[in-house]
Design a protein around this motif. Structure first.
Motif, PDB file in Angstrom:
ATOM      1  N   SER A  54       0.803  -1.225   0.000  1.00 24.16           N
ATOM      2  CA  SER A  54       0.000   0.000   0.000  1.00 24.16           C
ATOM      3  C   SER A  54       0.837   1.276   0.000  1.00 24.16           C
ATOM      4  O   SER A  54       0.351   2.340  -0.372  1.00 24.16           O
ATOM      5  CB  SER A  54      -0.932   0.012   1.213  1.00 24.16           C
ATOM      6  N   SER A  55       2.084   1.209   0.428  1.00 27.51           N
ATOM      7  CA  SER A  55       2.875   2.436   0.505  1.00 27.51           C
ATOM      8  C   SER A  55       4.357   2.109   0.468  1.00 27.51           C
ATOM      9  O   SER A  55       4.762   0.960   0.631  1.00 27.51           O
ATOM     10  CB  SER A  55       2.540   3.191   1.795  1.00 27.51           C
ATOM     11  N   ARG A  56       5.148   3.164   0.252  1.00 25.28           N
ATOM     12  CA  ARG A  56       6.599   3.024   0.321  1.00 25.28           C
ATOM     13  C   ARG A  56       7.053   3.351   1.737  1.00 25.28           C
ATOM     14  O   ARG A  56       6.694   4.380   2.291  1.00 25.28           O
ATOM     15  CB  ARG A  56       7.265   3.962  -0.692  1.00 25.28           C
ATOM     16  N   ARG A  57       7.871   2.479   2.287  1.00 26.03           N
ATOM     17  CA  ARG A  57       8.306   2.653   3.661  1.00 26.03           C
ATOM     18  C   ARG A  57       9.773   3.044   3.698  1.00 26.03           C
ATOM     19  O   ARG A  57      10.585   2.592   2.882  1.00 26.03           O
ATOM     20  CB  ARG A  57       8.079   1.366   4.446  1.00 26.03           C
ATOM     21  N   ALA A  58      10.108   3.855   4.655  1.00 28.10           N
ATOM     22  CA  ALA A  58      11.479   4.358   4.762  1.00 28.10           C
ATOM     23  C   ALA A  58      12.394   3.278   5.313  1.00 28.10           C
ATOM     24  O   ALA A  58      12.148   2.726   6.386  1.00 28.10           O
ATOM     25  CB  ALA A  58      11.519   5.582   5.662  1.00 28.10           C
ATOM     26  N   VAL A  59      13.435   2.940   4.549  1.00 22.58           N
ATOM     27  CA  VAL A  59      14.458   2.040   5.054  1.00 22.58           C
ATOM     28  C   VAL A  59      15.635   2.846   5.614  1.00 22.58           C
ATOM     29  O   VAL A  59      16.518   2.297   6.282  1.00 22.58           O
ATOM     30  CB  VAL A  59      14.947   1.083   3.954  1.00 22.58           C
ATOM     31  N   TYR A  60      15.621   4.133   5.325  1.00 19.35           N
ATOM     32  CA  TYR A  60      16.643   5.020   5.886  1.00 19.35           C
ATOM     33  C   TYR A  60      16.038   6.411   5.991  1.00 19.35           C
ATOM     34  O   TYR A  60      15.405   6.906   5.070  1.00 19.35           O
ATOM     35  CB  TYR A  60      17.879   5.050   4.979  1.00 19.35           C
ATOM     36  N   ARG A  61      16.204   7.051   7.161  1.00 18.94           N
ATOM     37  CA  ARG A  61      15.726   8.426   7.339  1.00 18.94           C
ATOM     38  C   ARG A  61      16.620   9.127   8.362  1.00 18.94           C
ATOM     39  O   ARG A  61      16.897   8.595   9.437  1.00 18.94           O
ATOM     40  CB  ARG A  61      14.271   8.454   7.811  1.00 18.94           C
ATOM     41  N   ASP A  62      17.071  10.319   7.995  1.00 25.57           N
ATOM     42  CA  ASP A  62      17.835  11.170   8.900  1.00 25.57           C
ATOM     43  C   ASP A  62      17.245  12.568   8.812  1.00 25.57           C
ATOM     44  O   ASP A  62      17.786  13.459   8.150  1.00 25.57           O
ATOM     45  CB  ASP A  62      19.316  11.164   8.500  1.00 25.57           C
ATOM     46  N   GLY A  63      16.076  12.733   9.423  1.00 24.34           N
ATOM     47  CA  GLY A  63      15.374  13.996   9.334  1.00 24.34           C
ATOM     48  C   GLY A  63      14.543  14.077   8.071  1.00 24.34           C
ATOM     49  O   GLY A  63      14.491  13.143   7.261  1.00 24.34           O
TER      50      GLY A  63
END
Length: 612
Positions: A54-63
């Motif tokens: 259903s959606s794209r999920r963050a595998v990496y996030r820094d802000g």
């Protein structure tokens, strides 16, 4: 090699000891492929990358200004490697006063090239050969290089930690071979296992294969001479024993087909499952009746005949969206059956045996931990089978009208009617009997046409086909005299009643007792079966051939011998017996379609009245 893995593989290759005396010479080599289908593997990889449909999920996030989001990737094989490609979005910038400064944004495809390998514990892992961010067209995206250099430090470890446990597949195989390897093969088995080699995984079009090579006796590679089937018909006791031997196969197929149908609401897939069940049961009935000669182990022959179609349906079901919880179960189930066939083809001299216990263990891989015997064999109507394959239940006959005190003075109409049940007409009763049966057939046909509407000209074809089928099958008779008493008509193939419905083919769908002793019930069941055959097999066949006359002929061919016989009447070199039957049906059908009446003295159709 890890001791646990070696022990498992040693047990796996016990499969190669089936049914053959100890070898005298060695030197042959066979390869037993352990296959891991790409569908469940791709699902597991998707979960590892935290992607959702259903959606794209963050595998990496820094802000808010640095992130990589991935959608659901697709796994496929290309030139002996695995490609994992999925949609993604990314950004690289610096947050300043709540805004992203100098941000570089990207949207396109994340593309990995992988090579499978086995670790020391026997788990399948992935080695990253290449990875990149690409444009939506698939071309490399040079501007996204810096984004990927930062992001892949988070993504690569996820893929490198990925492992796929093939234990379920191994366990299914082990359960099967424990029942298949006879004790007398122990010494020969140990000699064979001493040559065991586990090869590197390879990528094929739809699976990863872990080849397991073994040195085997030359005698195992040689085809055994075919056994001569008995020339004389089987005795009653032999038939009973033969029936008992074949029951586990039928129970296994019903159980397997039901589980797949329960996991998928796809109508096309369920119809393919139903066709497979019918074809297998028609073949089983032909073996029991002696029409088809069984060479060697009949269960093995039935398994080999049905397995490729069953596995194709299962794989198509996986691609069509069977629940993820089912994928591993089906992978184990398919692999176990494939191993049996691979061994049968590679080492025909083994005389591979398919035991009831082996089928039971194989069936249990589809519902691990489920209580009850998956090979339980019963004759009762199974409501779940009726629902899954849309076979209408036939209600009980309407109760007889209540009698009143006036009946003593006024003879009611029903008092002059004779019940069809247990009626074996004498020659001078054939006129009255024929009128009653003819009326029942017309009423049943009308009821079925009301339930399942058919466009012209197919409705007219069906009206003539029902009495034609009843005439060729039984001469419109439900009963015969046996030792002076009325007994239901029964053929050598175990078909019963006026419509000669095979009890084994339709086990679980119709009430066996009513098929035998209730003329109206038998007629209704036969009309339902004919309707299904006409719609699902005969009309599509005639539309392909372009000949409307093929509709009644194809429908009866299926009624007589199962779906695979749909075009047998149109063969360049038909079987003589089948040709006689098909031409007889065509003669009767043309007689009824031209307005003729049944002649129960000759079991033919009298067209004289229609010509006047």
């Amino acid at each position: 090699m890890n001791r646990g893995l070696r022990t498992t593989l040693v047990r796996l290759l016990a499969f190669c000891s089936l049914m053959l005396p100890g070898p005298a010479s060695w030197g042959g080599r066979i390869e037993l492929p352990l296959r891991i289908p790409l569908e469940p593997l791709g699902q597991a990889l998707s979960e590892q990358l935290a992607a959702t449909p259903s959606s794209r999920r963050a595998v990496y996030r820094d802000g808010p200004c640095r992130y990589l989001k991935l959608g659901v990737p697709k796994l496929h094989a290309v030139d002996g490697r695995l490609r994992v490609v999925g949609p993604g979005t990314a950004a690289l910038g610096v947050e300043l006063l709540g805004n992203c400064q100098g941000a570089t944004a990207w949207q396109g495809l994340v593309d990995f090239t992988l090579a499978p390998w086995l670790d020391r514990a026997g788990r399948l892992r992935m080695r990253i050969i290449d990875s990149q961010l690409a444009e939506s067209s698939g071309a490399r995206a040079p501007a996204a290089g810096l984004i990927w250099d930062l992001s892949k430090r988070h993504v690569h470890p996820r893929l490198e930690r990925f492992s796929y446990d093939i234990g379920a597949t191994r366990e299914a195989l082990l359960a099967l071979l424990r029942t298949a390897a006879p004790p007398q093969q122990g010494d020969a088995l140990e000699l064979a296992l001493a040559q065991l080699q586990v090869m590197e995984p390879r990528v094929e079009a739809s699976s990863i294969v872990v080849p397991i090579a073994i040195e085997v006796p030359d005698a195992w590679l040689a085809a055994s001479p075919p056994a001569n089937p008995p020339a004389q018909p089987l005795t009653e006791a032999e038939l009973e024993a033969f029936d008992q031997a074949l029951q586990p196969w039928d129970a296994f197929l019903v159980y397997s087909i039901k589980q797949v149908a329960l996991d998928s609401a796809d109508g096309g897939l369920r119809e393919r499952l139903f066709t497979l069940l019918l074809d297998s049961r028609y073949q089983l009935a032909a073996i029991l009746s002696g029409e088809a000669r069984a060479v060697g182990d009949p269960v093995r022959a039935l398994f080999i005949d049905a397995w490729n179609e069953l596995r194709a349906i299962l794989l198509d079901g996986q691609r069509a969206g069977l629940p993820h919880t089912s994928l591993l179960r089906y992978a184990a189930f398919i692999e176990a059956g494939d191993a049996l066939l691979a061994l049968d083809r590679a080492a025909p001299g083994l005389g591979v045996r398919v035991s009831a216990d082996g089928l039971r263990q194989l069936a249990r891989t589809l519902r691990p931990g489920e209580a009850g015997d998956p090979l339980a064999y019963a004759w009762a109507v199974d409501p779940e089978l009726l629902r899954l394959f849309e076979v209408p239940d036939i209600p009980d006959a309407a109760p007889a009208p209540r009698r009143s005190w006036l009946d003593f003075f006024i003879a009611p109409a029903h008092a002059q009617e004779r019940s069809l049940d247990a009626w074996v007409p004498k020659r001078d009763e054939l006129g009255a009997y024929g009128a009653s049966i003819g009326g029942l057939l017309k009423k049943t046909t009308a009821t079925e046409l009301q339930r399942t509407s058919l466009a012209a000209p197919y409705d007219g074809i069906y009206r003539s086909l029902v009495p034609s089928t009843a005439l060729i099958e039984s001469c419109w008779r439900q009963y015969v005299l046996r030792e002076g008493k009325a007994h239901y008509l029964r053929s050598s193939a175990d078909s019963v009643g006026i419509m000669q419905i095979n009890q084994r083919v339709w086990r679980g769908f119709y009430d066996v007792k009513r098929l035998r002793w209730d003329t109206a019930y038998n007629t209704r069941a036969g009309a339902q079966i004919l309707m299904r055959y006409l719609k699902n097999y005969a009309i599509p066949y005639a539309e392909r051939s372009g000949d409307i006359d093929h509709v009644p002929r194809a429908a009866y061919a299926v009624y007589n011998a199962g779906p695979r016989a749909v075009g047998r009447f149109n063969k360049a070199e038909p079987h003589p017996r089948e040709q006689r039957v098909d031409e007889r049906l065509w003669t009767l059908y043309r007689g009824f379609s031209s307005g003729g009446q049944a002649d129960l003295r000759t079991c033919g159709v009298d067209t004289a009245a229609a010509l006047q």
